[in-house]
Write an enzyme that holds these catalytic residues in place. Structure first.
Site, PDB file in Angstrom:
ATOM      1  N   ASP A  31      53.961  85.166  46.393  1.00 42.06           N
ATOM      2  CA  ASP A  31      52.710  84.995  47.128  1.00 42.06           C
ATOM      3  C   ASP A  31      52.052  83.726  46.641  1.00 42.06           C
ATOM      4  O   ASP A  31      52.355  83.247  45.553  1.00 42.06           O
ATOM      5  CB  ASP A  31      51.737  86.130  46.770  1.00 42.06           C
ATOM      6  CG  ASP A  31      52.084  87.412  47.464  1.00 42.06           C
ATOM      7  OD1 ASP A  31      52.848  87.363  48.418  1.00 42.06           O
ATOM      8  OD2 ASP A  31      51.555  88.456  47.029  1.00 42.06           O
ATOM      9  N   ASP A  53      51.137  92.566  46.962  1.00 39.66           N
ATOM     10  CA  ASP A  53      49.984  93.266  46.395  1.00 39.66           C
ATOM     11  C   ASP A  53      49.401  94.321  47.332  1.00 39.66           C
ATOM     12  O   ASP A  53      48.781  95.264  46.895  1.00 39.66           O
ATOM     13  CB  ASP A  53      48.893  92.262  45.979  1.00 39.66           C
ATOM     14  CG  ASP A  53      48.612  91.237  47.064  1.00 39.66           C
ATOM     15  OD1 ASP A  53      49.082  91.444  48.206  1.00 39.66           O
ATOM     16  OD2 ASP A  53      47.928  90.242  46.780  1.00 39.66           O
ATOM     17  N   ASP A  82      52.942  95.817  51.684  1.00 40.50           N
ATOM     18  CA  ASP A  82      54.005  95.093  51.002  1.00 40.50           C
ATOM     19  C   ASP A  82      55.041  96.032  50.388  1.00 40.50           C
ATOM     20  O   ASP A  82      56.117  95.597  49.982  1.00 40.50           O
ATOM     21  CB  ASP A  82      53.425  94.213  49.882  1.00 40.50           C
ATOM     22  CG  ASP A  82      52.696  93.007  50.441  1.00 40.50           C
ATOM     23  OD1 ASP A  82      53.070  92.560  51.540  1.00 40.50           O
ATOM     24  OD2 ASP A  82      51.762  92.518  49.791  1.00 40.50           O
TER      25      ASP A  82
HETATM   26  P1  ATP Z   1      49.234  85.458  49.818  1.00 34.68           P
HETATM   27  O1  ATP Z   1      50.096  86.283  50.683  1.00 34.68           O
HETATM   28  O2  ATP Z   1      49.872  84.227  49.351  1.00 34.68           O
HETATM   29  O3  ATP Z   1      48.533  86.203  48.721  1.00 34.68           O
HETATM   30  P2  ATP Z   1      46.922  85.523  51.385  1.00 34.68           P
HETATM   31  O4  ATP Z   1      46.039  86.105  50.367  1.00 34.68           O
HETATM   32  O5  ATP Z   1      46.372  84.440  52.244  1.00 34.68           O
HETATM   33  O6  ATP Z   1      48.153  84.854  50.793  1.00 34.68           O
HETATM   34  P3  ATP Z   1      46.655  87.832  52.896  1.00 34.68           P
HETATM   35  O7  ATP Z   1      45.805  88.455  51.871  1.00 34.68           O
HETATM   36  O8  ATP Z   1      47.625  88.638  53.644  1.00 34.68           O
HETATM   37  O9  ATP Z   1      47.466  86.664  52.289  1.00 34.68           O
HETATM   38  O10 ATP Z   1      45.671  87.115  53.924  1.00 34.68           O
HETATM   39  C1  ATP Z   1      46.145  86.571  55.118  1.00 34.68           C
HETATM   40  C2  ATP Z   1      45.041  85.826  55.818  1.00 34.68           C
HETATM   41  O11 ATP Z   1      44.019  86.721  56.211  1.00 34.68           O
HETATM   42  C3  ATP Z   1      44.350  84.785  54.950  1.00 34.68           C
HETATM   43  O12 ATP Z   1      44.989  83.571  54.978  1.00 34.68           O
HETATM   44  C4  ATP Z   1      42.985  84.705  55.593  1.00 34.68           C
HETATM   45  O13 ATP Z   1      43.022  83.845  56.698  1.00 34.68           O
HETATM   46  C5  ATP Z   1      42.747  86.110  56.075  1.00 34.68           C
HETATM   47  N1  ATP Z   1      41.971  86.877  55.101  1.00 34.68           N
HETATM   48  C6  ATP Z   1      42.228  87.067  53.786  1.00 34.68           C
HETATM   49  N2  ATP Z   1      41.327  87.842  53.218  1.00 34.68           N
HETATM   50  C7  ATP Z   1      40.460  88.181  54.184  1.00 34.68           C
HETATM   51  C8  ATP Z   1      39.301  89.007  54.219  1.00 34.68           C
HETATM   52  N3  ATP Z   1      38.850  89.647  53.147  1.00 34.68           N
HETATM   53  N4  ATP Z   1      38.668  89.134  55.389  1.00 34.68           N
HETATM   54  C9  ATP Z   1      39.117  88.511  56.484  1.00 34.68           C
HETATM   55  N5  ATP Z   1      40.191  87.747  56.510  1.00 34.68           N
HETATM   56  C10 ATP Z   1      40.869  87.554  55.394  1.00 34.68           C
END
Ligand code: ATP
Length: 936
Positions: free
Chosen positions: A349, A673, A677
């Protein structure tokens, strides 16, 4: 509290009253402490630990021990009391060492289990805190969210789209909708109790609050706990193989022993008596021969079986796991230790693993204007600049609304805490936390806004939709700020935040300084341009939007709420890369390990970070989840070697990535996480969960948990995995060649018609003590310095591969030659000397040569490839202790008079020593020469 209380038949407030708790304050620390003493820890009783007697029994019923006991009995029956006692003493000593090793290894594993214990968010003294789940007591107020394991039995007090998967309790595999408000009849069955949640079930969606009504063995799962054992004690493939090897050697040695015994009997002249005069007469004449042959056979059996092997493997694995914990990697399944050593790809990630997950909003875009936001960390101090000029947020209503929206659609809490730098502490998701801080910089605080816009419903964030929605009652706000909420007929507003492209897709209107306007294609382009500009600077960008609603749907779904939105603005946050990741990525590459970034974030953001930390190679590609979706499995397998970054992925894409890599014979470590997943973590060879930000569900699915959420820890766990595996190989090689040589010595001596040069007691002493100590020291090697400069080992390669077989053969020949030469020199050189006992001298010389050549050889076994001199002769202090210990033992049995008859030794003089010293060097020199040759 009565035993048979039917909590589901009570209203929430009644349940609170019965348990003397408070929904908003929780229990006080004092009351919780008192209840902990009354009710005990919230844990299920495990199977009682294996008792000392059970362990002893297991030790004493081992194959080799049984042979020894028989040998001791026979010796005793023949009046050879000393031999019988010594054999029994060695058996007892061996059992004691075995028991100690076993319980130490088990203790280490138990300690690791404890570290993996789940935690719960509870209200105590009015504050939200995190406690180990085992410290929960009846009356505690627990906060639940998707991904948690329910930590105790709860009467729900609040539920927001709460769905719980209760398969572990009811067998129902589909998640059950929960409703806190319902009151049920007393008879409602477990599966129908929609206002309650039960220990160890999984929250798959939504949020909620619950009152703890039962803990530990009083819970529903506690009632059936005897049937469950959460942690399976698994053997690693290596342990299984070595077990098999041990059994095979055992059987083979039994056959050889039988043969030697029979051949010996038949070849003995007294055998003819059996044929002519019958059994009784035969026994009378051949008693001594039979006993002697029997003892040789026992000696062979002992010589063949590597007694210490299994125990040393266990100790080595347990110590290795402890070392991994020091490096922030907690192993949940023992086999992962070995798999780690053969990993070829790390799929990681981005957020939090490669980056620091310390988000700060530094940019905003609203109504066509870009803003810069100053300030650092979580301290709510900073200014808003437009074109480098400080602005007052109140004068920029769309910017203000952007900040409000970010604050409302938010579960993070910023708490004052004098103990931390900056004076503030963040509880919750750092992405959301950064929005709280940004709003606070403009003077907008959570407390006031939640009063002004009470939240009435929500659709939680999930990484498939990549957005989140909260629904607020806006009537009060409309009175205070009529300019912001001019919608006369709408009493509610849905506030949406999420990935800009996906949110924008659902927008029909846009807020400008002149009011609401329909969204034109040109405006869409402008917004996506602003998004791309921020993303290319490695910022994570979120869009915020809202929608006026006339009423609140009973069960809001994304389909009917997240549409026809009004676009408000963009917020860009920086999440700096972890600096230590850059060298770690390089190190991994040097070790033949690819790192692939798999992120939910926008492609341009991922690309910028990927370049910065070196994951994205110059020729590497960035592929989005959408492109991935259009690819067939075959195409993905074809192209995956050129793809370094997968952006905008959904959790199910991770599964496809794992499968494609595995189809190409990669051994894959995959991080994750979220709740979704779990399938990818299970499918990967090594599922890696995040200890700090990961959900319980992902941790349960994982083989390894990173206690610091850091990519670097994956690389060091892999390094450690390689070290453990290579150490195991080292002592397997060491012990097996010792055993082989011992068999060969006895066997060849018997063939030559010599008396056996080694006695049973000597062999026991050698295998259990003298060889065991250096073998253990080999297990504690720090690893070859170039261990991360080599390609990963082929996963299917057996431990005993061709190199090892060659090594064992060379060593067997070398040791056997050295020992038999020593024996022969002893017999011939001093035969003519007056008063000497050539046989005892020769036997002592053979024994000393064997012991010392093995001790010396232990040093060369410290690396399979590197010459000892390059490795540093004294760089493993344990080896010095082990060899020192064994040398002292040797001198004791050779020079302490009363031990000499027991060990069949006599004190050697200088002349005898000079004869054997060159022989002692033979095996080590052979080993070093073999290293040189095989490197060529
Ligand atoms: P990684 O998979 O590398 O940890 P990530 O944290 O961006 O990356 P996700 O947590 O799945 O992956 O988030 C995907 C997308 O959703 C983010 O890029 C963001 O645009 C959006 N996002 C993340 N957190 C929030 C939230 N709390 N509320 C709304 N949208 C969110």
């Amino acid at each position: 509290m009565s035993e048979a209380q039917k909590w589901h038949a009570l209203q929430g407030v009644e349940a609170l009253r019965v348990l003397e708790s408070d929904k908003d304050q929780g229990l006080t620390t004092e009351v919780a402490q008192g209840r902990l003493e009354t009710y005990g820890y919230n844990e299920l009783k495990e199977r009682p630990p294996i008792s000392f007697w059970q362990r002893l029994w297991e030790q004493l019923t081992g194959f080799i021990v049984l042979i020894l006991i028989v040998a001791a009995i026979i010796s005793a029956a023949l009046g050879d009391w000393i031999e019988a006692i010594v054999i029994m003493a060695i058996v007892v000593l061996n059992a004691a060492v075995g028991i100690i090793q076993e319980s130490k290894a088990e203790e280490a594993l138990a300690a690791l289990k404890k570290m993996a214990a789940p935690e719960a968010h509870v209200l105590r003294d009015g504050h939200r805190i995190v406690v180990p789940s085992r410290e929960l007591v009846p009356g505690d107020i627990v906060l639940l969210e998707a991904g948690n394991v329910v930590p105790a039995d709860l009467r729900l007090l609040e539920s927001m789209n709460l769905k719980i998967e209760e398969a572990s309790l009811t067998g129902e595999s589909l998640p059950v909708n929960k409703h806190a408000e319902e009151t049920l009849s007393e008879e409602a069955s477990l599966g129908d109790r929609r206002n309650s949640a039960y220990m160890s079930t999984l929250i798959s969606y939504g949020r909620g609050t619950g009152l703890v009504v039962a803990t530990g063995m009083q819970t529903e799962i506690g009632n059936i706990a005897e049937m469950l054992q959460s942690f399976e004690e698994e053997q690693t493939p290596l342990q299984r193989k070595l077990d098999q090897l041990g059994k095979m050697l055992g059987i083979a040695s039994l056959i050889i022993c039988g043969l030697v015994f029979l051949v010996g009997l038949v070849r003995d002249p007294s055998f003819s008596v059996l044929l002519t005069d019958g059994l009784a007469a035969y026994f009378a004449v051949a008693k001594d021969t039979i006993v002697e042959l029997f003892m040789i056979a026992v000696g062979l059996a002992i010589a063949a079986v590597p007694e210490g092997l299994a125990a040393i493997v266990t100790v080595c694995l347990a110590l290795g796991m402890r070392e991994m914990v020091n490096r922030h990697a907690l192993i949940r399944r023992l086999p992962a230790v070995e798999t780690l050593g053969s990993a070829t790809v790390i799929c990681s990630d981005k957020t939090g693993t490669l980056t620091q997950n310390e988000m700060t909003v530094v940019r905003a875009w609203a109504a066509g204007r870009e803003y810069e936001i100053t300030g650092k960390g979580y301290e709510p101090k900073g200014n808003f600049l437009s074109d480098k000029v400080e602005v007052n947020v109140e004068d920029h209503p769309v910017l203000a609304q952007t900040l409000w929206a970010g604050l409302l659609c938010n579960d993070a809490v910023l708490e004052k805490d004098e103990r931390v730098v900056g004076g503030y502490r963040m509880v919750g998701d750092p992405t959301e936390g950064s929005l709280v801080v940004a709003a606070a910089k403009a003077g907008y605080w959570t407390d006031r806004f939640t009063q002004l816009f009470p939240r009435v419903s929500e659709i939680p964030f999930d990484s498939d939709r990549k957005r989140m929605t909260t629904i607020h009652d806006v009537q009060k706000a409309a009175e205070v700020h009529p300019d912001l909420y001019p919608t006369n007929e709408a009493y509610y507003a849905a506030v949406v935040k999420g990935a800009p492209d996906l949110v924008l897709d659902q927008c029909a209107m846009m807020r400008t300084e002149a009011g609401l306007v329909p969204l034109t294609p040109a405006q869409r382009e402008e917004i996506m341009g602003a998004n791309a500009a921020m993303a290319s600077q490695a910022l994570r960008v979120l869009a915020v939007a809202y929608r006026p609603l006339a009423s609140v749907p009973e069960e809001p779904t994304p389909e009917d709420v997240e549409r026809d939105l009004v676009f408000v603005g963009l917020l860009g946050m920086i999440d700096p890369a972890r600096q230590e990741v850059v060298p770690a990525v390089r190190k991994a590459r040097g070790a033949g390990l690819r790192t692939i970034m798999v992120t939910g974030d926008y492609a341009a953001t991922a690309e910028a970070i990927g370049r910065e930390i070196g994951i994205l190679r110059p020729e590497g590609r960035v592929i989005s989840g959408q492109t991935l979706e259009e690819m067939s499995d075959e195409q993905l397998q074809e192209e995956i070697s050129s793809i370094d970054v997968f952006a905008r992925v959904a959790p199910n894409h991770k599964v496809r990535i794992v499968e494609a890599l595995r189809a190409r014979d990669h051994v894959v470590a995959m991080t994750g996480d979220g709740v979704n997943d779990a399938p990818a973590l299970k499918r990967a060879d090594i599922g890696v969960a995040m200890g700090i930000t990961g959900t319980d569900v992902s941790k349960q699915a994982a083989d390894m948990v990173l206690t610091d959420d850091n990519y670097v820890s994956i690389v060091s766990a892999i390094e450690q995995g390689r070290i453990i595996y290579s150490n195991i190989r080292k002592f397997v090689y060491f012990l097996i060649s010792c055993n082989m040589a011992e068999i060969a010595i006895i066997f060849i001596a018997t063939l030559l018609g010599w008396p056996s040069p080694l006695t049973v007691i000597q062999l026991l002493w050698l295998n259990l003590l003298s060889d065991g100590a250096p073998a253990l020291a080999l297990g504690l090697e720090k690893g070859d310095p170039d261990i991360m400069e080599r390609a990963p080992r082929p996963p299917k390669e057996p431990v005993i591969n061709r190199d090892m077989i060659a090594g064992v053969v060379v060593q067997t020949v070398a040791i056997t030659a050295a020992v038999l030469l020593a024996y022969w020199r002893g017999m011939t050189a001093f035969a003519a000397q007056a008063g000497s006992d050539p046989t005892r001298t020769a036997e002592t010389m053979a024994f000393v040569t064997l012991v010392l050549s093995e001790l010396l050889r232990a040093y060369t076994a410290r690396s399979e490839r590197l010459p000892l001199l390059k490795l540093g002769v004294f760089s493993n202090k344990w080896m010095q202790y082990a060899v020192g210990f064994s040398i002292v033992l040797l001198l004791v049995v050779v020079y302490v008079p009363f031990l000499q008859p027991i060990f069949n030794t006599i004190p050697l003089n200088l002349e005898e020593w000079t004869l054997i010293l060159p022989l002692i060097l033979i095996p080590s020199l052979a080993a070093e020469m073999q290293k040189v040759l095989s490197r060529k």
